[in-house]
Write a protein that holds these residues in place. Structure first.
Motif, mmCIF file in Angstrom:
data_model
loop_
_atom_site.group_PDB
_atom_site.id
_atom_site.type_symbol
_atom_site.label_atom_id
_atom_site.label_comp_id
_atom_site.label_asym_id
_atom_site.label_seq_id
_atom_site.Cartn_x
_atom_site.Cartn_y
_atom_site.Cartn_z
ATOM 1 N N GLU A 28 -19.695 32.116 -3.469
ATOM 2 C CA GLU A 28 -19.853 31.214 -4.553
ATOM 3 C C GLU A 28 -21.286 31.847 -5.337
ATOM 4 O O GLU A 28 -21.602 31.456 -6.170
ATOM 5 C CB GLU A 28 -20.280 29.926 -3.937
ATOM 6 N N GLY B 205 -16.944 33.508 -13.597
ATOM 7 C CA GLY B 205 -16.490 33.732 -12.341
ATOM 8 C C GLY B 205 -15.491 34.663 -11.795
ATOM 9 O O GLY B 205 -16.119 35.843 -11.768
ATOM 10 N N TRP C 42 -16.963 37.100 -6.274
ATOM 11 C CA TRP C 42 -16.055 35.998 -5.917
ATOM 12 C C TRP C 42 -14.900 36.460 -4.972
ATOM 13 O O TRP C 42 -14.563 37.627 -4.850
ATOM 14 C CB TRP C 42 -15.361 35.910 -7.601
ATOM 15 N N ARG D 38 -24.335 22.462 -8.644
ATOM 16 C CA ARG D 38 -23.901 23.851 -8.445
ATOM 17 C C ARG D 38 -24.060 24.771 -9.552
ATOM 18 O O ARG D 38 -24.414 25.624 -9.769
ATOM 19 C CB ARG D 38 -22.372 24.030 -8.057
ATOM 20 N N GLN E 100 -20.586 35.714 -11.122
ATOM 21 C CA GLN E 100 -20.045 35.623 -9.794
ATOM 22 C C GLN E 100 -19.461 37.140 -9.505
ATOM 23 O O GLN E 100 -18.206 37.151 -9.165
ATOM 24 C CB GLN E 100 -19.082 34.577 -9.494
#
Length: 334
Positions: free
Chosen positions: A120, A58, A117, A260, A114
């Motif tokens: 999402e 992420g 970021w 998710r 991601q």
């Protein structure tokens, strides 16, 4: 990708940028900086397992993180290599490129990255398995050849660039092979009159000869595999989605989190009174019709009004050996 691949890539990129100035220290700095994005695994150990999975690749793999961290690392590197006249600008560029190429390499694998970021969206080309010796080992050999040359020897950059070119070319080869295999799957689906919403094609572990597919249809998925040594038509197995089994939990935070994480590629099963949320992105370990075993499954439980999800520890060494044995046999054709 695996840690060794990221270390080699970081070392190669670092060597390309500062190898002529600081020699093998550029390789060392590149290897160290190239592992920083994956430190999210370490701080994930202080979180619950599901959240740790959710945050992996992420913020630590984002362009924003690299832009913030690179000047800091550049300043440190400039201080360390002041005698070698490494300035802040080139040290910052060094840090940024090593970090950014880490994320770009991960982009080719199955696990979403991601990049932008805090948005999402996760991006994944899914053309290479997280461990692929044909990417890493040739790159490592050329890097070692480069390391053996002095920093002012032209052969140093020559071998390093060969390593970068060969490894990068292999990545683009995986995209080409993936395109060819996708066409094979699509033609077979058309012949079987299977209309679908989405198709994902990815390689099996450690190679780009045997590929698997997940095909999303209205009420479930078809899964199949194809090897370049196959002589028979592709066979597909249907897996029902069975989302009605979690109707009572649809609005629970943990279910939304699982959806998710799986990016919508999931099915629900019941096994021995266990309600299981199965992530289809990483394949099936056992395709027996009455005993499907997914690489990632989460048991859904409710206790005192709280809905929880616990990952099943179904990936032991013995299972892994059996799975690799089956994959090896399957790789040589159907």
């Amino acid at each position: 990708m695996d840690s060794l691949s990221q270390i080699v890539l970081g070392a190669g990129v670092g060597n390309e940028i500062l190898g002529k100035k600081i020699g093998n220290k550029a390789i060392l700095y590149g290897a160290i900086i190239g592992t920083i994005p994956d430190l999210d695994v370490l701080y994930g150990k202080f979180l619950d397992p599901l959240t740790a999975t959710d945050i992996h690749r992420g913020f630590s793999h984002s362009v924003l993180f690299f832009l913030v961290l690179s000047p800091i690392l550049g300043w440190i590197l400039q201080k360390l290599e002041r005698k070698n006249k490494v300035n802040f600008k080139e040290a910052t560029l060094f840090s940024y490129l090593v970090l950014q190429t880490h994320a770009l390499l991960d982009l080719f694998t199955t696990w979403g990255t991601q990049l932008f970021w805090p948005l999402e969206n996760r991006y994944s080309l899914q053309s290479i398995f997280v461990i692929d010796p044909l990417y890493t080992l040739p790159f490592l050999v050329f890097l070692i050849l480069s390391m053996k040359k002095k920093k002012d020897n032209p052969k140093r950059l020559f071998w390093n660039r060969i390593g970068l070119i060969v490894s990068t070319s292999y990545l683009f080869l995986t995209l080409l092979v993936q395109s060819i295999v996708t066409n094979k799957f699509e033609k077979q689906l058309e012949e079987k009159n299977i209309s679908y919403q989405e198709i994902v094609v990815k390689p099996s572990p450690f190679n780009i000869i045997l590929w698997t597919t997940n095909v999303k249809v209205e009420n479930g998925y078809y899964i199949g595999d194809y090897s370049f040594f196959d002589t028979k038509p592709i066979q597909f197995q249907f897996i029902p989605k069975q989302k009605e089994l979690i109707t009572d939990y649809e609005n629970e935070a943990v279910i939304k989190q699982l959806k998710r994480i799986s990016e919508g590629w999931y099915c629900i099963t019941q096994k021995e009174n266990q309600l299981l949320f199965n992530d289809l992105r990483f394949g099936v370990m056992n395709t027996e019709p009455n005993d499907l075993q997914f690489s990632f499954s989460y048991q859904i439980t409710e206790e005192k009004g709280e809905v929880r999800a616990m990952e099943l520890p179904n990936k032991n060494r013995e299972q892994a050996k059996k799975l690799l044995g089956k994959l090896w046999v399957r790789l040589w054709g159907n």
